[in-house]
Structure formats: C-alpha cells, structure tokens
Design an enzyme around this catalytic site. Sequence first.
Site, PDB file in Angstrom:
ATOM      1  N   ARG A 105       3.751  16.490   1.982  1.00 49.35           N
ATOM      2  CA  ARG A 105       3.628  15.030   2.012  1.00 49.35           C
ATOM      3  C   ARG A 105       5.071  14.545   2.153  1.00 49.35           C
ATOM      4  NH1 ARG A 105      -1.933  14.613   0.502  1.00 49.35           N
ATOM      5  NH2 ARG A 105      -2.460  16.102  -1.120  1.00 49.35           N
TER       6      ARG A 105
ATOM      7  N   ASP B  68     -13.453  12.971   4.093  1.00 50.35           N
ATOM      8  CA  ASP B  68     -13.385  11.515   3.903  1.00 50.35           C
ATOM      9  C   ASP B  68     -12.553  10.840   4.990  1.00 50.35           C
ATOM     10  OD1 ASP B  68     -10.922  12.542   3.197  1.00 50.35           O
ATOM     11  OD2 ASP B  68     -10.620  11.170   1.519  1.00 50.35           O
TER      12      ASP B  68
END
Length: 326
Positions: free
Chosen positions: A72, A129
């Site tokens: 990230r 998702d």
Amino acid sequence: MKKIAVLTSGGDAPGMNAAVRSVVRTATALGLDVYGIDRGYAGLLADEINVLTNRDVGGIILRGGTILKTARCMEFFHEENQRKGAEILKKYEIDGLVVIGGDGSVQGAEILSKLGIPTVTIPGTIDNDMHGTDQTIGHDTAVNEVVNAVSRIRDTASAHDRAALIEVMGRFAGNIALDAGLACGAEYILVPEVPFSREKLAQSLLAQLEQGRTNSIIICAEGADDGRVLSDWLHERTNIDICTTVLGFVQRGGGPSAVDSILASELGAAAVKALLEGKTAALVGMHDGKVRILDYDAADQEEKIFRKDRYELAGILGATQEQDHI
Ligand code: ADP
Ligand code: F6P
C-alpha cells in the site's frame, strides 16, 4: 505496442501469481516484452522494474502471495509522485500496464491512464468487493479456507455442546462471511451490509438452545463486529458457552483454488489482449460467467456485489429464518 509491465497492488490474493504468469506468457506469445514492477506503486516510484520471461514465471501458478510483492503506497496519492510514476514507465518505453489489485489499485491505474500510460486492471482481492465484476481473484480460495476451518470447529464445538463464533475477513464487505456461511450451513451470518442487534442475536441463540440446538455457528465478518468482544458479550448475556476463533490471515495466504487459478489465467490473457486492442482505463472482469472489459467509469457506476438473495437463503436454510437477530 512492444513493451508492457505488470504489478500487483493492495492486499494480496491467491491467484495473483497465476494472473502474472498468464500476463507474461500471453504477452510473450504475442511478441511483447514484459517487465515486472515489484511492490505495486511503491516499487514503481522506487524504479524496481525488471524484465520478466516465461521462465521467471515457471512454477508459480499454484503459489500463494505474489512473486512481485505488493504494497500500500501512500506516496502515490500525491500528484507529483503520480507524474513521477508515469515518467519512469515512459523512461522504460512501456506502452501498457496491467495492474492486479482491488478498487484502490484501480484508482491508481486510472490516474496513470490519464497521464498517458494505457492501463487495464485485473480484479484481485479476497473480499469480492469491486465495482464492475461479479468475481475477484482470491475470493473462492478464501471462502474454501473458511469452510474447511468451520467444518473442523463445528466438530469440536459439537463435542462440547458449545456454540462457535468465527470472525472472518471483510472490513467493509461481508462476501466472505456470506458465501462461507451459506456453504457450511451457518446458523448466523453477520455482515457489515446488514446491521444487526446483539440483543436480538442473544435472544435467538437462547431460543435455538430451547429447541435443542446446542452448537449454533455464528460467522461474523470483521466489519460487522469484533468477534471476541461479541463472543464475551453474548456469553455474559446468555451464559451460553461459545468457542471463538479469529481466522485472520490464513484466509489470504495459500495457493489458489482451481476456480481462482482458472479465473486468473483467463483474466491475465484478456488483459494483455485488451491492451493490444488499444483499450485503456478498463477493468477486465467477469459478468454472467463471461470475461467482460469495462471502462473504469462504467465499472464505477455498477453496485458492488452483495447477494441479498443468498443472505436470505442462508437465513432460511440455517433455520433461523425469522432473521430475528437483525
Ligand atoms: P486495494 O487495491 O486492495 O483496494 P488499497 O485501497 O490499499 O488496496 O489501494 C492500493 C494502493 O493503490 C494504495 O496504497 C495506493 O498506492 C493506490 N491508490 C489507492 N487509491 C488511490 C487514489 N485515490 N489515488 C492514487 N492512488 C491510489
Ligand atoms: O485483502 C482484503 C482484506 O483482507 C480485508 O478483508 C481486510 O480488512 C484487510 O485486507 C486487511 O489487510 P491488511 O492488514 O493488509 O491491511
């Protein structure tokens, strides 16, 4: 188009390696050179870019994690770093980029496409998702992992006439809890998409006990409640003995299921072909069982998957159909 690059970004997911392999081997078969970028956008900014050959991706199809590593990267939220990333790709004369990751990674890819780097994204996250696809790489594997664990937990819970609460991953999405819960016949499935009442859950457990059901299974997505806190609360309220398991990262590691390996192989190949056809700012996903290439904008318009019908079915089959824990 002569050179393309591939990176994996965000949370890793089983099948990412199979997707990398498919990208490399499809591109090579079509006469392209391929570069692998390590550690997602962080590695891009650090210029961690290496040639990837067919040999480099040998033996990885069934390996978990990602050989390219993932990260990230907060720096990539800043415009000057985004421009820097695009410049680095141009320095290598890279004509197209395949990003494998979740919705956050799509946003990074979209920015690079606006800066003149054609990008396509392959959906990879265990949470299932993402906008614009019915299926993401890694979800099936994670669900199978949960089902295996619950099957073992049910044995020991049943032996002691205990209830069992299993906390599964899904900070913002309940798809792992829902699909695993339906697959293993859980009595209760708690997901962030459907608010629930602890008190009603406690009353329902007591009612189940009254009917002779001593080993109810509660699958709780981490985004619905904290598993241990909920378990302690339920025990205090009902005096029911509950064994609690927080499954954690075992759900994310491990080799992909056949479903994920096949999905990753198909999407990897489709991503390379999409770049060659001149597509950019597009997601290579699945819709109604078929590969579909959708512009990021169009994908964004679509609701994320949450199968309310499955949720209702799970309630009926779990014989707590009154859904009285909600
Ligand atoms: P995922 O791709 O699994 O959803 P994240 O949301 O953490 O995971 O995103 C992965 C990375 O993508 C971030 O660390 C960041 O580098 C990049 N990213 C996410 N959102 C943006 C954004 N709005 N602008 C630029 N880069 C982004
Ligand atoms: O990969 C998705 C996911 O597993 C979520 O379900 C979870 O909330 C999150 O990633 C945790 O990942 P990390 O600890 O790497 O931020």
